[in-house]
Design an enzyme around this catalytic site. Structure first.
Site, mmCIF file in Angstrom:
data_model
loop_
_atom_site.group_PDB
_atom_site.id
_atom_site.type_symbol
_atom_site.label_atom_id
_atom_site.label_comp_id
_atom_site.label_asym_id
_atom_site.label_seq_id
_atom_site.Cartn_x
_atom_site.Cartn_y
_atom_site.Cartn_z
ATOM 1 N N TYR A 1 -2.184 -0.318 10.060
ATOM 2 C CA TYR A 1 -2.359 -0.755 8.591
ATOM 3 C C TYR A 1 -1.286 -0.570 7.834
ATOM 4 O O TYR A 1 -0.938 -1.520 7.353
ATOM 5 C CB TYR A 1 -3.570 -0.284 8.077
ATOM 6 C CG TYR A 1 -3.836 -0.417 6.609
ATOM 7 C CD1 TYR A 1 -4.221 -1.708 6.230
ATOM 8 C CD2 TYR A 1 -3.349 0.568 5.427
ATOM 9 C CE1 TYR A 1 -4.326 -2.170 4.652
ATOM 10 C CE2 TYR A 1 -3.478 0.009 4.336
ATOM 11 C CZ TYR A 1 -3.966 -1.162 3.758
ATOM 12 O OH TYR A 1 -4.068 -1.551 2.418
ATOM 13 N N SER B 1 0.965 -1.179 0.035
ATOM 14 C CA SER B 1 0.037 -0.005 0.027
ATOM 15 C C SER B 1 0.852 1.390 0.155
ATOM 16 O O SER B 1 1.927 1.231 0.394
ATOM 17 C CB SER B 1 -0.857 0.069 1.278
ATOM 18 O OG SER B 1 -1.270 1.211 1.509
#
Length: 340
Positions: A156, A131
């Site tokens: 995350y 990501s």
């Protein structure tokens, strides 16, 4: 033809990758937990879309959570894939603040299970989703794969960076060819309901105010789903090799002495959040009501992908500009997406 195993196959990116691979006549087994992080009916509809697509006789779906090592092992040994694309993960920056365990179980324990299966079966190539959030507190733009990613600002992001490190270690120890793909704000038809395009579209059409963080002073490198899928599929068929010229005194983060690579996949055209909303308003034909709020914990101010390395690797260039992409998304949302 190749035998693929796709995790997160009912997800936004995963389902579209499956459709593209089937179109190219590959054999695909997809797994997904169909959890209720967002409406499972949307995931089931994506699976129905796959079932209705071309070459669906080359497709099999199995409901499974990647943290379930026993079931996962049976799937791997029964199917014996050649290429694995791991797109299963607990997504969302803000949700990681209120439910951290979901990220540990899926993104760390689950990914470790995937790595172990790839090692045991000597998988030809592992692609896995990383990501843009791994760049964290870095403010140097555009984000380059050789920038520091040692300061994540959300759990995350930390789990995604951990995936990169875990995969690299398996590449080094066991020769597992692996490629990490750092996605930049993916959007489009059949997208996730927890992401800005869906949230904004639903609020605009219901005449409810949309919440805009940091007074709209944010930029995102929105990347259309079709461009993401094209890059994923092309990357899956080009295996990384060890870099014989790796400089141990000045190590380059995006390449390695091990058969492991990392790439950004983005549109390389960041847009101000308020401008994005204006484009969405025009596509929907309705003006949004807006409320402004402070920056949320874990959010970054800007994302901007340098995709030069991906261009050199697979001749990748995005072809969907923001106006065309938002128009396609809005048309789908008006027809179907409002249900979710």
């Amino acid at each position: 033809m190749k035998k693929y195993l796709i995790t997160g196959a009912a997800g936004f990116i995963g389902s579209k990758v499956v459709e593209e691979l089937l179109l190219k006549n590959h054999s695909v087994v997809g797994i997904d937990s169909l959890n209720n992080y967002y409406n499972p009916e949307l995931k089931k509809q994506r699976l129905r879309n796959i079932q209705n697509s071309k070459n669906n006789n080359n497709w099999k779906f199995i409901e499974c959570n990647i943290k379930d090592a026993v079931t996962l092992k049976k799937i791997f040994y029964d199917f014996r894939p050649e290429i694995v694309i791991n797109l299963a993960a607990q997504a969302g920056v803000r949700y990681s603040i209120i439910n951290p365990n979901a990220y540990i179980e899926s993104n760390l324990v689950g990914f470790a299970n995937i790595l172990e299966m790839c090692r045991q079966l000597k998988i030809e190539h592992l692609l896995y989703a990383s990501s843009s959030s791994v760049y964290g507190a870095n403010r140097k733009m555009p984000y380059d794969e050789n920038h520091s990613v040692n300061h994540p600002i959300s759990l995350y992001a930390a789990t995604k960076r951990s995936n990169e490190l875990m995969a690299h270690s398996y590449s080094n120890l066991y020769g597992l060819k692996s490629t990490g793909l750092r996605f930049f704000t993916v959007y489009g038809p059949w997208g996730r309901p927890d992401m800005a395009p869906m949230i904004f579209a639903k609020s605009i059409l219901s005449r409810e105010p949309i919440k805009i963080f940091n007074d709209g002073k944010m930029k995102r490198d929105f990347t259309f789903i079709d461009d993401i899928v094209k890059a994923v599929c092309k990357c899956s068929l080009k295996y990384p090799e060890s870099n014989d010229k790796f400089d141990y005194l000045n190590p380059e983060p995006s390449t390695s002495f091990a058969p492991h690579k990392i790439f950004n996949i983005g549109n390389s055209s960041p847009i101000n959040l308020l401008e994005f909303i204006e484009i969405l308003e025009n596509a929907l034909g309705i003006r949004a009501k807006k409320t402004f709020s402070p920056l949320q914990s874990g959010d970054v101010l800007e994302t901007f992908a340098n995709t030069k390395k991906l261009k050199e690797w697979i001749n990748y260039e995005p072809t969907t500009n923001i106006k065309n992409g938002v128009k396609k998304f809005a048309d789908w949302f008006l027809k179907t997406g409002y249900k979710y």
